[in-house]
Each structure stands twice: as structure tokens, then as C-alpha cells.
Write an enzyme that holds these catalytic residues in place. Structure first.
Site, PDB file in Angstrom:
ATOM      1  CG  ASP A  30      -1.925  -1.105   1.063  1.00  0.00           C
ATOM      2  OD1 ASP A  30      -2.233  -1.401   0.017  1.00  0.00           O
ATOM      3  OD2 ASP A  30      -2.559  -1.263   2.054  1.00  0.00           O
ATOM      4  CB  THR A  31       2.060   3.232   2.479  1.00  0.00           C
ATOM      5  OG1 THR A  31       2.662   2.204   3.550  1.00  0.00           O
ATOM      6  CG2 THR A  31       0.622   3.204   2.605  1.00  0.00           C
ATOM      7  CD  GLU A  93       5.277  -5.086  11.747  1.00  0.00           C
ATOM      8  OE1 GLU A  93       6.394  -5.477  10.895  1.00  0.00           O
ATOM      9  OE2 GLU A  93       4.529  -4.028  11.486  1.00  0.00           O
TER      10      GLU A  93
END
Length: 252
Positions: A30-31, A93
């Protein structure tokens, strides 16, 4: 969005040594090549030591190296994007980050083109991801509960909501940087010397980077009245803000 950092968390963090200033939690597809890379570059350029998971090999289970990186970070920035919850690695995470938050780590969520309510209630893409996870982990309901609880907790932390606008992106990265700077300054003693020692070596280093005699194009920024303005309250922070805006094409 204005952020207020918990004073108790900050004071308890003062006694701990950190390897990284910032741990970036994000969904690569996505990023990685856009927002996260830009944010990471700005932070590093301004002396903020970051951990960006862009080299570790992915697998079913989160790696020991990654868990250690989270534990040894002063701040975690969680970049929630549309496919964040599709990654079990990202969800693990997140669980670890929130465990560290209880031990004094500062946690800041950024909602990148997603609504915080979708994160909180697992709607939209987050809901689709959990439908798949429930099928895969139908014999491990505790894991699913931990992930859902972590998303709900993180979505309720004060953070930033980025929608989809270039000019907003500039301000978005600027706000993140300023908050990280404030947190870091609260943890670090700042020594201001009267005379500049070793300035010649710094000039040589800058000249080397600029490589003035080459034919390449270089970008230079002129910041005026540095000595006078830096004496003012938050003067250095204002200079960094001005530099970021110019670097990202936002003018003065």
C-alpha cells in the site's frame, strides 16, 4: 490533528535506552513506495533514527529480529492502510507494539486513506481480511481475539487521518515529523554551545554532497537569519518545518 503525549509514559521512557527513535509499521504493497518511504526519508534526513521493515524476508510468523526492533524503539508509528489487516505479520506487529505501549513506548497511529471506524470495527477491507483470517485460524480463536482487540485499542489512540490530497500529504508528513521531534526532545538533553567547533569539516562535507563542479542538478535551500531566529522559542523546529515544506514542494 493536535496530539497530547501522556506525561507518565514519557517520564517512564526516560530511563530506558533505545536503539531506534521510530519503528514504522505498515503494509508494504500500500505505502512502501509512496507515503511511508517519503515519511521515512524526511525523518532520517532530520536525524531521527528509524526502523523501516523493507529488507526482512516475510513468512507465516513474525521474526525475532522484528520483535526486537519494536522493543528497542522509543516510538511506533502505525500506518493503517486498506490492506493492513490482510497481513498477519502486520497484525502480530500491532499486538507487540501495544504490549510495548504498556511499558512506556509512545504509539501514534496514522490512518492512510482509511476511516478509523473501519479499523475499530473491522468494516470494509478490514472486515474482508478478517473473514479470510477466521477461516484460516478457525482453531485459534484467541489469536483472532488479540488481533481484533489490538485494532480497536489502536484506533482509539489520538493520531492523524489522511484522506487523499497532495497538499494534505505535505501537511500530514509535517505534522508527523513535528510530533516525533517533540517526543524526541522531551527525551533528550539539548546542549547549545556558544562557539561552533569543527565547522570547517561540516562545510567540507556539505561541499562534497553538493559536488558543485559536476553537471548534475542539485537542490539548495536558503534559510535566512538562522542565528537570530534560532534563539526564539521553537526556533529550530520552525526551521525544520520550513525545510520540509520546501523539500516536498510546498513553498514557504
Amino acid at each position: 490533528m493536535a496530539l497530547s503525549t501522556n506525561k507518565r509514559v514519557l517520564s517512564s521512557s526516560l530511563t530506558k535506552r533505545y536503539k531506534y527513535d521510530v519503528f514504522l509499521s505498515f503494509r508494504g504493497e500500500d505505502t512502501r513506495n509512496g507515503f511511508t518511504s517519503n515519511l521515512n526519508g524526511i525523518l532520517r534526513h532530520n536525524g531521527i533514527n528509524t526502523f523501516m521493515d523493507d529488507k526482512l524476508q516475510r513468512g507465516e510468523n513474525i521474526s525475532t529480529e522484528l520483535l526486537e526492533a519494536i522493543e528497542s524503539s522509543r516510538i511506533s508509528i502505525i500506518i493503517f492502510s486498506k490492506n493492513y489487516a490482510s497481513s498477519t505479520w502486520c497484525l502480530d506487529e500491532l499486538v507487540k507494539i501495544l504490549e510495548c505501549k504498556n511499558n512506556g513506548q509512545v504509539v501514534l497511529p496514522a490512518f492512510y486513506k482509511v476511516d478509523p471506524s473501519d479499523v475499530r470495527n473491522q468494516n470494509g477491507k478490514f472486515g474482508e481480511a478478517f473473514t479470510k483470517h477466521e477461516e484460516k485460524f478457525k482453531d485459534n480463536k484467541k489469536k483472532m481475539q488479540r488481533w481484533r482487540a489490538a485494532l480497536k485499542e489502536a484506533s482509539n489512540i489520538s493520531g492523524w487521518h489522511y484522506k487523499n490530497d497532495h497538499h494534505q500529504s505535505i501537511g500530514f508528513i509535517q505534522e508527523v515529523f513535528e510530533e516525533i521531534s517533540r517526543v524526541k526532545l522531551n527525551h533528550t538533553q539539548v546542549f547549545v554551545v556558544k562557539y561552533l567547533v569543527g565547522i570547517d569539516s561540516r562545510v567540507e562535507e556539505i561541499s562534497w554532497h553538493l559536488d558543485i563542479e559536476s553537471n548534475d542538478v542539485h537542490m539548495k535551500h536558503l534559510l535566512e537569519d538562522v542565528r537570530e531566529k534560532s534563539r526564539r522559542l521553537n526556533g529550530i523546529l520552525q526551521y525544520k518545518r520550513q525545510f520540509i515544506m520546501r523539500s516536498l514542494g510546498g513553498g514557504n
